[in-house]
Design a protein around this motif. Structure first.
Motif, PDB file in Angstrom:
ATOM      1  N   VAL A 120       0.865  -1.176   0.000  1.00 16.32           N
ATOM      2  CA  VAL A 120       0.000   0.000   0.000  1.00 16.32           C
ATOM      3  C   VAL A 120       0.903   1.228   0.000  1.00 16.32           C
ATOM      4  O   VAL A 120       1.681   1.444   0.926  1.00 16.32           O
ATOM      5  N   GLY A 121       0.814   2.029  -1.050  1.00 19.73           N
ATOM      6  CA  GLY A 121       1.678   3.188  -1.163  1.00 19.73           C
ATOM      7  C   GLY A 121       3.079   2.792  -1.598  1.00 19.73           C
ATOM      8  O   GLY A 121       3.376   1.606  -1.788  1.00 19.73           O
ATOM      9  N   PRO A 122       3.980   3.757  -1.754  1.00 22.68           N
ATOM     10  CA  PRO A 122       5.358   3.459  -2.156  1.00 22.68           C
ATOM     11  C   PRO A 122       6.074   2.641  -1.081  1.00 22.68           C
ATOM     12  O   PRO A 122       5.977   2.964   0.108  1.00 22.68           O
ATOM     13  N   VAL A 123       6.771   1.592  -1.501  1.00 22.20           N
ATOM     14  CA  VAL A 123       7.519   0.764  -0.553  1.00 22.20           C
ATOM     15  C   VAL A 123       8.927   0.519  -1.084  1.00 22.20           C
ATOM     16  O   VAL A 123       9.136   0.393  -2.289  1.00 22.20           O
ATOM     17  N   GLU A 124       9.869   0.471  -0.159  1.00 22.18           N
ATOM     18  CA  GLU A 124      11.253   0.166  -0.515  1.00 22.18           C
ATOM     19  C   GLU A 124      11.392  -1.350  -0.692  1.00 22.18           C
ATOM     20  O   GLU A 124      11.005  -2.114   0.189  1.00 22.18           O
ATOM     21  N   VAL A 125      11.934  -1.758  -1.823  1.00 28.26           N
ATOM     22  CA  VAL A 125      12.109  -3.172  -2.127  1.00 28.26           C
ATOM     23  C   VAL A 125      13.449  -3.345  -2.839  1.00 28.26           C
ATOM     24  O   VAL A 125      14.153  -2.383  -3.134  1.00 28.26           O
ATOM     25  N   HIS A 126      13.792  -4.594  -3.104  1.00 27.56           N
ATOM     26  CA  HIS A 126      14.833  -4.929  -4.072  1.00 27.56           C
ATOM     27  C   HIS A 126      14.138  -5.654  -5.215  1.00 27.56           C
ATOM     28  O   HIS A 126      13.201  -6.431  -4.971  1.00 27.56           O
ATOM     29  N   ALA A 142       8.666   0.624  -5.175  1.00 31.78           N
ATOM     30  CA  ALA A 142       7.557   0.067  -5.946  1.00 31.78           C
ATOM     31  C   ALA A 142       6.234   0.599  -5.405  1.00 31.78           C
ATOM     32  O   ALA A 142       6.074   0.770  -4.193  1.00 31.78           O
ATOM     33  N   GLU A 143       5.314   0.840  -6.325  1.00 31.19           N
ATOM     34  CA  GLU A 143       3.999   1.337  -5.915  1.00 31.19           C
ATOM     35  C   GLU A 143       2.938   0.759  -6.843  1.00 31.19           C
ATOM     36  O   GLU A 143       3.063   0.834  -8.064  1.00 31.19           O
ATOM     37  N   VAL A 144       1.903   0.170  -6.243  1.00 28.50           N
ATOM     38  CA  VAL A 144       0.778  -0.343  -7.020  1.00 28.50           C
ATOM     39  C   VAL A 144      -0.109   0.820  -7.420  1.00 28.50           C
ATOM     40  O   VAL A 144      -0.529   1.622  -6.568  1.00 28.50           O
ATOM     41  N   ALA A 145      -0.369   0.925  -8.737  1.00 31.32           N
ATOM     42  CA  ALA A 145      -1.217   1.998  -9.256  1.00 31.32           C
ATOM     43  C   ALA A 145      -2.257   1.381 -10.179  1.00 31.32           C
ATOM     44  O   ALA A 145      -2.014   1.184 -11.359  1.00 31.32           O
ATOM     45  N   GLY A 146      -3.395   1.022  -9.605  1.00 28.28           N
ATOM     46  CA  GLY A 146      -4.427   0.360 -10.392  1.00 28.28           C
ATOM     47  C   GLY A 146      -3.992  -1.017 -10.830  1.00 28.28           C
ATOM     48  O   GLY A 146      -3.635  -1.865 -10.007  1.00 28.28           O
ATOM     49  N   GLU A 147      -3.949  -1.238 -12.138  1.00 31.88           N
ATOM     50  CA  GLU A 147      -3.553  -2.531 -12.686  1.00 31.88           C
ATOM     51  C   GLU A 147      -2.051  -2.632 -12.903  1.00 31.88           C
ATOM     52  O   GLU A 147      -1.563  -3.658 -13.365  1.00 31.88           O
TER      53      GLU A 147
END
Length: 359
Positions: free
Chosen positions: A295-301, A315-320
């Motif tokens: 949910v929202g921007p997250v720090e990932v590798h 990474a950020e989920v934006a719709g599809e």
């Protein structure tokens, strides 16, 4: 637990099945027949799904004293993996058939059938770990970083991870697994690993695609549109490719050129210098999450190849879509590739790259 052990005929799946037996599970071995017309023998260390592989799997099951069956999944494999592979290349994308096989065959068709028959889990010889977490089973990298296969398993959802068993995840090295196979008397202890694409045993991907798609001649151009050569099909190229470009004249500065983009509709392949391969942002679709969806921007590798480097990103989920801003650029990233998301050693999920933005 009742465990369905997928036995390919190789050393990893044989030792994984043996460890499941040692753990006290009720194990049944199954070999997936994926090829409608399997060869009798493997070609060196290439390919799989041959009659030899099925016999090797049966011998291992007999030695372990477990029931053994061969399941014909060739129709599903043809539709879900082979035809998908051809269609993706025809569309100018670069798929990973091992990812598709794990997603749609080993942990969809096989697991679904196993659950329907009353099995609790599917056991494979993949190098990855399933660990307990606060919200259920979690998929993690293997202990042996050199053999880690979590990337090709990143397409599994939470339910599939909960029904997966990877007994080799804690193995320190592949050589230790081979030594264990020898101690157990398994005849596949020194059998070579399979490499490349199992349904193209000779390794000639371009020839395989040409046979399926026919010749579709076009031009190789530079970034200004100047024609540098011709080709017989855009499917013979991938982003980042350097060799086999069919160029008729060198770059003005004498430096090598690489494939930058592929346009199958116009039948053009654009080439340029190495620095133009650097990518700073990704857009990806068809996300699958084994962890809760971010949910929202997250720090990932993120990792975009089976044995590629994992780089930090947001990474950020934006719709599809999943939007990925890379903290460090990646090179040679192509639409169609799978991007896997990690938090430390844990796999969060994956998605299919649909577009890239230069760094």
């Amino acid at each position: 637990m009742r465990v369905l052990a997928a036995m390919s005929g190789g050393v990893d799946s044989a030792v994984a099945a043996a460890r499941a037996v040692d753990a006290g599970h009720d194990v049944v071995g199954v070999h997936m027949a994926l090829n409608r017309a399997p060869g009798t023998l493997r070609t060196g260390s290439r390919g799989c799904c041959t009659i030899e592989d099925a016999l090797d799997a049966r011998r291992a099951a007999d030695l372990l004293g477990i029931p053994f069956y061969v399941w014909d999944l060739s129709e599903s494999f043809l539709e879900e993996v082979v035809e998908d592979f051809v269609a993706e290349y025809a569309a100018g994308r670069t798929p990973n058939p091992c990812v598709r096989c794990n997603e749609r065959i080993k942990f969809a068709a096989l697991l679904d059938k196993g659950i329907a028959l009353g099995f609790d889990a599917v056991c494979t010889g993949h190098y990855a770990r399933v660990l307990p977490g606060p919200h259920g089973a979690e998929l993690h990298r293997a202990a042996d970083a050199a053999k880690d296969q979590s990337y090709v398993l990143a397409v599994l959802d939470a339910d599939q991870v909960a029904h997966a068993m990877f007994p080799l995840g804690d193995a320190p090295t592949k050589e230790r697994v081979r030594a264990e196979a020898e101690r157990r008397g398994l005849p596949v202890a020194r059998k070579p690993d399979s490499h490349d694409i199992c349904f193209i045993p000779d390794g000639d991907t371009r020839g395989f695609l040409a046979e399926k798609l026919g010749e579709e001649p076009g031009e190789v151009v530079d970034e200004d549109g100047a024609v540098l050569g011709t080709h017989t099909g855009t499917y013979g190229f991938t982003v980042g490719q350097r060799k086999g470009l069919g160029l008729t004249r060198p770059a003005a500065d004498g430096r090598p050129r690489y494939v930058l983009s592929i346009e199958p509709v116009r039948r053009t392949v654009t080439v340029g210098p190495a620095e133009r391969l650097a990518v700073g942002e990704l857009r990806a679709v068809e996300a699958v999450w084994s962890a809760p969806e971010p949910v929202g921007p997250v720090e990932v590798h993120v990792q975009v190849r089976a044995h590629g480097e994992a780089v930090p990103a947001v990474a950020e989920v934006a719709g599809e879509e999943v939007l990925v801003a890379l903290r460090a650029p990646l090179t040679g990233v192509a639409p169609g590739q799978t991007v896997a998301f990690y938090a430390g050693s844990r796999v969060l999920g994956s998605a299919t790259i649909s577009a890239t933005t230069p760094a």
